[in-house]
Write an enzyme that holds these catalytic residues in place. Structure first.
Site, mmCIF file in Angstrom:
data_model
loop_
_atom_site.group_PDB
_atom_site.id
_atom_site.type_symbol
_atom_site.label_atom_id
_atom_site.label_comp_id
_atom_site.label_asym_id
_atom_site.label_seq_id
_atom_site.Cartn_x
_atom_site.Cartn_y
_atom_site.Cartn_z
ATOM 1 N N SER A 30 -6.866 2.179 -1.237
ATOM 2 C CA SER A 30 -8.166 1.873 -1.971
ATOM 3 C C SER A 30 -6.936 0.620 -2.904
ATOM 4 C CB SER A 30 -8.974 2.714 -2.861
ATOM 5 O OG SER A 30 -9.855 3.458 -2.695
ATOM 6 N N GLN A 31 -8.302 -0.529 -3.279
ATOM 7 C CA GLN A 31 -7.936 -2.000 -3.215
ATOM 8 C C GLN A 31 -7.731 -1.578 -4.938
ATOM 9 O OE1 GLN A 31 -11.100 -4.818 -2.715
ATOM 10 N NE2 GLN A 31 -10.989 -5.867 -4.633
#
Ligand code: SAH
Length: 214
Positions: free
Chosen positions: A64-65
């Site tokens: 994930s970012q």
């Protein structure tokens, strides 16, 4: 791979960038500042690790970012020693952030290759406290319930009912809901039978899938 001065410098810049985008709790940014994100990625991606972007981790999945990791952690609203269940271990990065915060972490991954990758990453970096499981997150972990927090790191078509049951009263589930694009959703259990839902913007996650994969 080592945690060099260059990596540390870039990590510091990333944390500063995140702090300008949203007023995250200091303890969350501090925890992310201690986890070497590049060491969860394959060789060659290390210099991209401190951009605020998702990256491939193999098996068609992504880490994930960083902004999303910070936001999901913030929305959980947990304190040290709280018990948290993560669905979608992936490479183990978010797991490490939760462990850095002093939470008691349980995490499930449905793809064996990623379950093993996370095990390798977490052991090498001396994160021995999270308990990892290879299995289907739709079922949760009834044996270890209730959880003060449940963090789903893949896009769910709907809220899995088993997870609602495993949420402690006063606890929160943070779950992206939807196909294609997801709405970040927080479900708070206020009593045995009452749940309150709030929505927190649009995100894009890999899908939550049923069953396991070898
Ligand atoms: N938290 C991870 C994010 C990985 S992407 C990280 O920091 O790297 C989401 C992960 O959810 C993928 O690894 C995917 O295989 C996993 N996943 C999807 N459906 C699942 C399910 N039903 N149970 C457990 N894991 C699941």
């Amino acid at each position: 791979m080592l945690d060099t001065l260059l990596h540390r410098g870039r990590r510091k810049q990333l944390i500063e960038q995140l702090s300008k985008k949203y007023q995250f709790k200091k303890e969350i940014l501090d925890a992310m500042g201690r986890v070497p994100r590049h060491m969860f990625l394959e060789y060659g991606l290390d210099l991209l690790a401190y951009q605020d972007k998702p990256l491939p981790i193999g098996a068609g999945q992504t880490i994930s970012q960083p902004f999303t990791v910070a936001m999901q952690t913030e929305l959980l609203g947990l304190s040290k020693w709280d018990k948290v269940l993560e669905i979608g271990t992936g490479c183990g990065y978010q797991t490490a952030v939760l462990a850095e915060l002093g939470y008691r972490v349980f995490t499930i991954e449905r793809q064996r290759a990623l379950y093993q990758l996370a095990q390798k990453n977490l052991n090498r970096l001396d994160y021995h406290s999270p308990t990892q499981f290879y299995g289907d997150g739709f079922a949760g972990l009834p044996k270890f319930a209730p959880f003060k927090g449940i963090l789903v790191t893949c896009g769910a078509p709907e809220v899995p009912s088993a997870l609602l049951e495993q949420l402690a009263i006063g606890g929160k589930m943070v779950i992206p809901i939807g196909n294609g694009t997801q709405t970040m959703t927080v479900i708070e259990r206020s009593s045995e039978k009452e749940y309150f839902k709030s929505e927190h913007g649009a995100y894009k996650f890999v899908p939550m899938l049923e069953g396991t994969e070898q």
